[in-house]
Design a protein around this motif. Sequence first.
Motif, PDB file in Angstrom:
ATOM      1  N   ASP A   1       0.808  -1.221   0.000  1.00 12.25           N
ATOM      2  CA  ASP A   1       0.000   0.000   0.000  1.00 12.25           C
ATOM      3  C   ASP A   1       0.841   1.271   0.000  1.00 12.25           C
ATOM      4  OD1 ASP A   1      -2.303  -1.597   0.132  1.00 12.25           O
ATOM      5  OD2 ASP A   1      -2.173  -1.716   2.322  1.00 12.25           O
ATOM      6  N   THR A   2       2.147   1.136  -0.118  1.00 10.79           N
ATOM      7  CA  THR A   2       3.002   2.322  -0.111  1.00 10.79           C
ATOM      8  C   THR A   2       3.080   2.929  -1.514  1.00 10.79           C
ATOM      9  OG1 THR A   2       4.982   0.981  -0.477  1.00 10.79           O
ATOM     10  CG2 THR A   2       4.406   1.484   1.796  1.00 10.79           C
ATOM     11  N   THR A   3       3.330   4.232  -1.558  1.00 10.06           N
ATOM     12  CA  THR A   3       3.427   4.922  -2.853  1.00 10.06           C
ATOM     13  C   THR A   3       4.762   5.631  -3.043  1.00 10.06           C
ATOM     14  OG1 THR A   3       2.358   6.884  -1.897  1.00 10.06           O
ATOM     15  CG2 THR A   3       0.938   5.277  -2.997  1.00 10.06           C
ATOM     16  N   THR A   4       5.563   5.713  -1.989  1.00 14.22           N
ATOM     17  CA  THR A   4       6.872   6.366  -2.089  1.00 14.22           C
ATOM     18  C   THR A   4       7.946   5.484  -1.480  1.00 14.22           C
ATOM     19  OG1 THR A   4       6.735   7.489   0.061  1.00 14.22           O
ATOM     20  CG2 THR A   4       5.751   8.616  -1.846  1.00 14.22           C
ATOM     21  N   ILE A   5       9.196   5.715  -1.896  1.00  9.72           N
ATOM     22  CA  ILE A   5      10.315   4.968  -1.337  1.00  9.72           C
ATOM     23  C   ILE A   5      10.489   5.295   0.143  1.00  9.72           C
ATOM     24  CG2 ILE A   5      12.803   4.627  -1.442  1.00  9.72           C
ATOM     25  CD1 ILE A   5      11.251   3.260  -3.684  1.00  9.72           C
ATOM     26  N   GLN A   6      10.236   6.544   0.514  1.00 10.32           N
ATOM     27  CA  GLN A   6      10.349   6.917   1.924  1.00 10.32           C
ATOM     28  C   GLN A   6       9.382   6.110   2.780  1.00 10.32           C
ATOM     29  OE1 GLN A   6      12.681   9.011   3.374  1.00 10.32           O
ATOM     30  NE2 GLN A   6      11.837   8.015   5.193  1.00 10.32           N
ATOM     31  N   ALA A   7       8.184   5.860   2.238  1.00 11.21           N
ATOM     32  CA  ALA A   7       7.212   5.045   2.975  1.00 11.21           C
ATOM     33  C   ALA A   7       7.712   3.614   3.132  1.00 11.21           C
ATOM     34  CB  ALA A   7       5.862   5.067   2.261  1.00 11.21           C
ATOM     35  N   VAL A   8       8.408   3.102   2.113  1.00 10.75           N
ATOM     36  CA  VAL A   8       8.987   1.759   2.196  1.00 10.75           C
ATOM     37  C   VAL A   8      10.059   1.720   3.297  1.00 10.75           C
ATOM     38  CG1 VAL A   8      10.350   0.017   0.974  1.00 10.75           C
ATOM     39  CG2 VAL A   8       8.504   1.220  -0.214  1.00 10.75           C
ATOM     40  N   ILE A   9      10.888   2.748   3.340  1.00  8.37           N
ATOM     41  CA  ILE A   9      11.927   2.824   4.374  1.00  8.37           C
ATOM     42  C   ILE A   9      11.303   2.928   5.761  1.00  8.37           C
ATOM     43  CG2 ILE A   9      13.843   4.226   5.244  1.00  8.37           C
ATOM     44  CD1 ILE A   9      14.426   4.995   2.328  1.00  8.37           C
ATOM     45  N   ASP A  10      10.228   3.726   5.863  1.00  7.18           N
ATOM     46  CA  ASP A  10       9.542   3.868   7.149  1.00  7.18           C
ATOM     47  C   ASP A  10       8.948   2.534   7.598  1.00  7.18           C
ATOM     48  OD1 ASP A  10      10.172   6.540   7.244  1.00  7.18           O
ATOM     49  OD2 ASP A  10       8.243   7.231   6.448  1.00  7.18           O
ATOM     50  N   GLU A  11       8.410   1.771   6.654  1.00  7.93           N
ATOM     51  CA  GLU A  11       7.874   0.446   6.998  1.00  7.93           C
ATOM     52  C   GLU A  11       8.985  -0.476   7.479  1.00  7.93           C
ATOM     53  OE1 GLU A  11       4.845  -0.841   7.237  1.00  7.93           O
ATOM     54  OE2 GLU A  11       3.941   1.102   6.784  1.00  7.93           O
ATOM     55  N   THR A  12      10.162  -0.345   6.889  1.00  4.32           N
ATOM     56  CA  THR A  12      11.309  -1.142   7.344  1.00  4.32           C
ATOM     57  C   THR A  12      11.670  -0.769   8.781  1.00  4.32           C
ATOM     58  OG1 THR A  12      12.152  -1.135   5.068  1.00  4.32           O
ATOM     59  CG2 THR A  12      13.676  -1.821   6.800  1.00  4.32           C
ATOM     60  N   ALA A  13      11.622   0.528   9.078  1.00  2.00           N
ATOM     61  CA  ALA A  13      11.984   1.008  10.411  1.00  2.00           C
ATOM     62  C   ALA A  13      11.002   0.565  11.480  1.00  2.00           C
ATOM     63  CB  ALA A  13      12.081   2.537  10.402  1.00  2.00           C
ATOM     64  N   ARG A  14       9.784   0.220  11.091  1.00  2.00           N
ATOM     65  CA  ARG A  14       8.769  -0.212  12.065  1.00  2.00           C
ATOM     66  C   ARG A  14       9.183  -1.483  12.805  1.00  2.00           C
ATOM     67  NH1 ARG A  14       3.748   2.249  11.745  1.00  2.00           N
ATOM     68  NH2 ARG A  14       3.400   3.548   9.887  1.00  2.00           N
ATOM     69  N   ASN A  15      10.117  -2.227  12.247  1.00  3.30           N
ATOM     70  CA  ASN A  15      10.572  -3.461  12.886  1.00  3.30           C
ATOM     71  C   ASN A  15      11.611  -3.216  13.976  1.00  3.30           C
ATOM     72  OD1 ASN A  15       9.318  -5.772  11.171  1.00  3.30           O
ATOM     73  ND2 ASN A  15      10.081  -4.309   9.660  1.00  3.30           N
ATOM     74  N   LEU A  16      12.043  -1.972  14.122  1.00  4.98           N
ATOM     75  CA  LEU A  16      13.006  -1.632  15.172  1.00  4.98           C
ATOM     76  C   LEU A  16      12.304  -1.448  16.515  1.00  4.98           C
ATOM     77  CD1 LEU A  16      15.129   1.051  13.285  1.00  4.98           C
ATOM     78  CD2 LEU A  16      15.891  -1.244  13.910  1.00  4.98           C
ATOM     79  N   SER A  17      13.018  -1.719  17.574  1.00  2.00           N
ATOM     80  CA  SER A  17      12.539  -1.350  18.896  1.00  2.00           C
ATOM     81  C   SER A  17      12.589   0.166  19.023  1.00  2.00           C
ATOM     82  CB  SER A  17      13.395  -1.997  19.979  1.00  2.00           C
ATOM     83  OG  SER A  17      14.714  -1.461  19.930  1.00  2.00           O
TER      84      SER A  17
END
Length: 381
Positions: A215-231
């Motif tokens: 459901d992402t539309t930008t690369i920044q959103a993809v990076i943010d989704e990756t960051a969601r896995n961090l504590s």
Amino acid sequence: MQSDYKIIQSAVGDHSTFQITKEESTSTYFNFYSVDLPERFKGLPLRWYFGILKHSFSDTPEEQYANILINEARKFVIEIKKLANLPLVVICNDNHIRLKDHLAFKKDMVFFLEKNDLQEDVVTRDIKNIPILLAAKSKFDSTDVPLMLSPYNPDSPAEDWRFFGREKELKEMVESGSNYFILGARKLGKTSLLKEAKRKLEEIGHQVYMIRVQDTTTIQAVIDETARNLSASDYYQANKTAAQLGTNYLESIIKRLKKHKKNLVLIYDEIGNVLAKNPKDGWQFMGTLRDISHQNEVRIFFSAFQETLLKQYSEFEGPFVNFGTTIKIRVFDKTEIEKLLVNPLSIWGDVGDKKLLNKLIRNKIGSHPLLLQYLGRLVFQ
């Protein structure tokens, strides 16, 4: 008296050696086991729970004993049900009482076997006639519980014991050290393959994150989704490092995800559309992942529609050059149809000539996995 191991073999109708593990429970009346069924049971959940009555308390008055046993069995089932959504078979090898007459658990995968349901001599039996399946089938008329044992769920990606086919591709993804592009048309099973690869890799100790990017539309959103896995603390440190040292934010995220873990795998499912919409940012994103993976810091799995990704992949200046191995998945072949439909359905009933049925399915329905899943569910119901 039969040992618990022999009792379980009899309930499963298989005299071969398979994994039976004694587990902990609070019950003083029932021994608790987890059982991994042999490979010939593919099409059923491959892990089941078993509870076996420890011994007969013959010195207790019969009526009092029956009430105690019923209550203890009920408490045992309630305790085990909380552990995982797995089938539970409760075996009462005492002729004084039939637990199935007193305990139903109609909405749960809980099945009861009595001493008369088992054979003293353990023999390998036709799967559709083994005691645990006969107990499951006995619920068909009154509940939908047996449908929980159906291997067909076309509304969701196939996982674990419901995953069929793609064996060569799965083996390659798990055993090699490469990055992978999984290319294929819609609903061919790309997500299912990635999820099964994730499960298999986690079984051998890899740390795997599946990043939601559909459901992402930008690369920044993809990076943010990756960051969601961090504590929370690692998220703070990744941002701090990127800001203070001027390093790449995605690189900081991945290094925090990896930490001291030896094997890290990131999965980006259906990423093709967002890359196509953001070619410039996509180049930088892929370049960062390429650099990090070439340092053996991480493996990357992608999936995308062929029409979205193939053009980019073939471009010499595109973001995918020298990045990973391509796997193009297609419709099922006849062997995969046999494993998905013919063999599992033969567990529950007589399918007749298996080769003829396989040919009929291919000629009348086709070989698309999603259509085969719908057919399987319809037949099973």
